[in-house]
Scaffold this motif. Structure first.
Motif, PDB file in Angstrom:
ATOM      1  N   TYR A   5       0.807  -1.127   0.016  1.00  0.00           N
ATOM      2  CA  TYR A   5      -0.016   0.146   0.000  1.00  0.00           C
ATOM      3  C   TYR A   5       0.982   1.149   0.045  1.00  0.00           C
ATOM      4  O   TYR A   5       1.867   1.196   0.902  1.00  0.00           O
TER       5      TYR A   5
ATOM      6  N   HIS B 257      -3.468   6.672   5.685  1.00  0.00           N
ATOM      7  CA  HIS B 257      -4.735   6.874   6.185  1.00  0.00           C
ATOM      8  C   HIS B 257      -5.091   8.397   6.587  1.00  0.00           C
ATOM      9  O   HIS B 257      -5.487   8.765   7.625  1.00  0.00           O
TER      10      HIS B 257
ATOM     11  N   LEU C 145      -9.152   8.833   3.852  1.00  0.00           N
ATOM     12  CA  LEU C 145     -10.278   8.293   4.453  1.00  0.00           C
ATOM     13  C   LEU C 145     -11.500   8.949   3.852  1.00  0.00           C
ATOM     14  O   LEU C 145     -12.405   8.091   3.910  1.00  0.00           O
TER      15      LEU C 145
ATOM     16  N   HIS D 178     -12.246   6.446   1.006  1.00  0.00           N
ATOM     17  CA  HIS D 178     -12.621   5.187   1.663  1.00  0.00           C
ATOM     18  C   HIS D 178     -13.941   5.253   2.340  1.00  0.00           C
ATOM     19  O   HIS D 178     -14.733   4.331   2.146  1.00  0.00           O
ATOM     20  N   ASN D 179     -14.304   6.323   3.115  1.00  0.00           N
ATOM     21  CA  ASN D 179     -15.531   6.347   3.855  1.00  0.00           C
ATOM     22  C   ASN D 179     -16.784   6.772   2.957  1.00  0.00           C
ATOM     23  O   ASN D 179     -17.914   6.565   3.376  1.00  0.00           O
TER      24      ASN D 179
ATOM     25  N   GLY E 187      -9.421  -5.578   4.791  1.00  0.00           N
ATOM     26  CA  GLY E 187      -9.071  -4.169   3.931  1.00  0.00           C
ATOM     27  C   GLY E 187     -10.255  -3.383   4.375  1.00  0.00           C
ATOM     28  O   GLY E 187     -10.840  -2.362   3.448  1.00  0.00           O
ATOM     29  N   CYS E 188     -10.752  -3.193   5.408  1.00  0.00           N
ATOM     30  CA  CYS E 188     -12.197  -2.392   5.892  1.00  0.00           C
ATOM     31  C   CYS E 188     -12.090  -1.089   5.935  1.00  0.00           C
ATOM     32  O   CYS E 188     -12.903  -0.163   5.753  1.00  0.00           O
ATOM     33  N   GLY E 189     -10.653  -0.516   6.213  1.00  0.00           N
ATOM     34  CA  GLY E 189     -10.516   0.895   6.204  1.00  0.00           C
ATOM     35  C   GLY E 189     -11.340   1.509   7.440  1.00  0.00           C
ATOM     36  O   GLY E 189     -11.612   0.983   8.483  1.00  0.00           O
TER      37      GLY E 189
ATOM     38  N   GLU F 171      -7.853  -4.976   9.172  1.00  0.00           N
ATOM     39  CA  GLU F 171      -6.680  -4.096   8.635  1.00  0.00           C
ATOM     40  C   GLU F 171      -5.608  -4.452   8.988  1.00  0.00           C
ATOM     41  O   GLU F 171      -5.273  -5.190  10.039  1.00  0.00           O
TER      42      GLU F 171
ATOM     43  N   PRO G  16      -6.694   3.008  10.822  1.00  0.00           N
ATOM     44  CA  PRO G  16      -8.026   3.314  10.447  1.00  0.00           C
ATOM     45  C   PRO G  16      -9.077   2.611  11.435  1.00  0.00           C
ATOM     46  O   PRO G  16     -10.220   3.049  11.311  1.00  0.00           O
TER      47      PRO G  16
END
Length: 268
Positions: free
Chosen positions: A4, A8, A13, A16-17, A42-44, A65, A70
């Motif tokens: 990666y 974050h 974020l 991702h959010n 990889g839920c972030g 994660e 995160p």
């Protein structure tokens, strides 16, 4: 090993959010039932994970994660929405910290492109899913945009692909994730293939997407931008051109950006 190349920070974020089951995993909606045990790798910051939990009120969802940063945000988000059937933990996709045959569904979204051994990861995902359960993945495959002459966006696409490949990742592999699934042990006839897309064109969508991408390209504001300059992939001036390109795109009433994704549903 994860490759990666960002971190974050707020622009990451924010991207991702924004993701939900509806806009990023709608291909899975017909397969969900209320009592499922789900692993979201990889839920972030947890937006898709929390959506899963809402859909399985008598089941449970685990968000995973490789780093803890995160997960604080994810736990706070779940608590703020009073989601009880969810937990978050740190773990490695290449060596999942779960027993064989634990989950009904194991899911990744734009994760396989960031790791060094996606076949090993899918093999692990297959190990921890129950017989008859599902392993699902969605990965970007191609991008296009208007105005097509925007050099800043073109440079961004070139840099993100080059940096990802040279750091050991697999940028935009959506067209071949079904091949990886077969290599990981799934029977070919048990792998369903489909495609999905994101499209950003309204004023709000352009501000969200273009603003996030511009933020990622600002030196001192993101790990990715710092890595690009320190690694000699581009100069500060070139990244400033990337930021300008995204800002111009945000302000363009005709601006359009599309991302094509490959999707797989694999039955064990």
């Amino acid at each position: 090993m994860t490759t990666y190349t960002t971190n974050h920070t707020a622009p990451v974020l924010a991207t991702h959010n924004w993701r939900t089951l509806t806009n990023s995993a709608s291909y899975l909606l017909p397969h969900l039932h209320p009592s499922m045990q789900i692993l979201d790798i990889g839920c972030g910051p947890g937006s898709i994970t929390i959506d899963f939990a809402r859909r399985v009120p008598t089941g449970h969802v685990t968000g995973l994660e490789p780093v803890p940063e995160p997960l604080t945000f994810a736990r706070d988000l779940a608590a703020s929405q009073s989601i009880p059937n969810i937990t978050f933990q740190v773990g490695d996709i290449h060596a999942l910290p779960f027993e064989d045959n634990t989950f009904d569904l194991v899911h990744v979204h734009q994760v396989l492109q960031h790791i060094s051994d996606p076949v090993r990861a899918l093999t692990e995902m297959r190990r921890v899913v129950k017989p008859g359960g599902i392993v699902a993945a969605r990965e970007s495959s191609a991008m296009s945009w208007y105005p097509e002459g925007n050099g800043g966006i073109r440079k961004w696409v070139e840099l993100t692909g080059r940096v990802g490949r040279e750091k050991g990742g697999n940028p935009h592999p959506g067209e071949k994730i079904h091949v990886w699934a077969v290599e990981a042990g799934f029977e070919r006839e048990m792998v369903k293939r489909s495609a999905g897309a994101w499209c950003f064109s309204s004023d709000e969508e352009r501000r969200y997407w273009g603003g996030s991408m511009a933020g990622r390209a600002k030196v001192g504001g993101s790990k990715w931008a710092d890595l690009v300059v320190e690694g000699g992939y581009a100069t500060r001036e070139e990244l400033e051109g990337v930021v300008k390109g995204w800002e111009e795109w945000v302000d363009c009433e005709d601006g359009w950006f599309g991302v094509l994704h490959g999707e797989i549903v694999c039955w064990k």
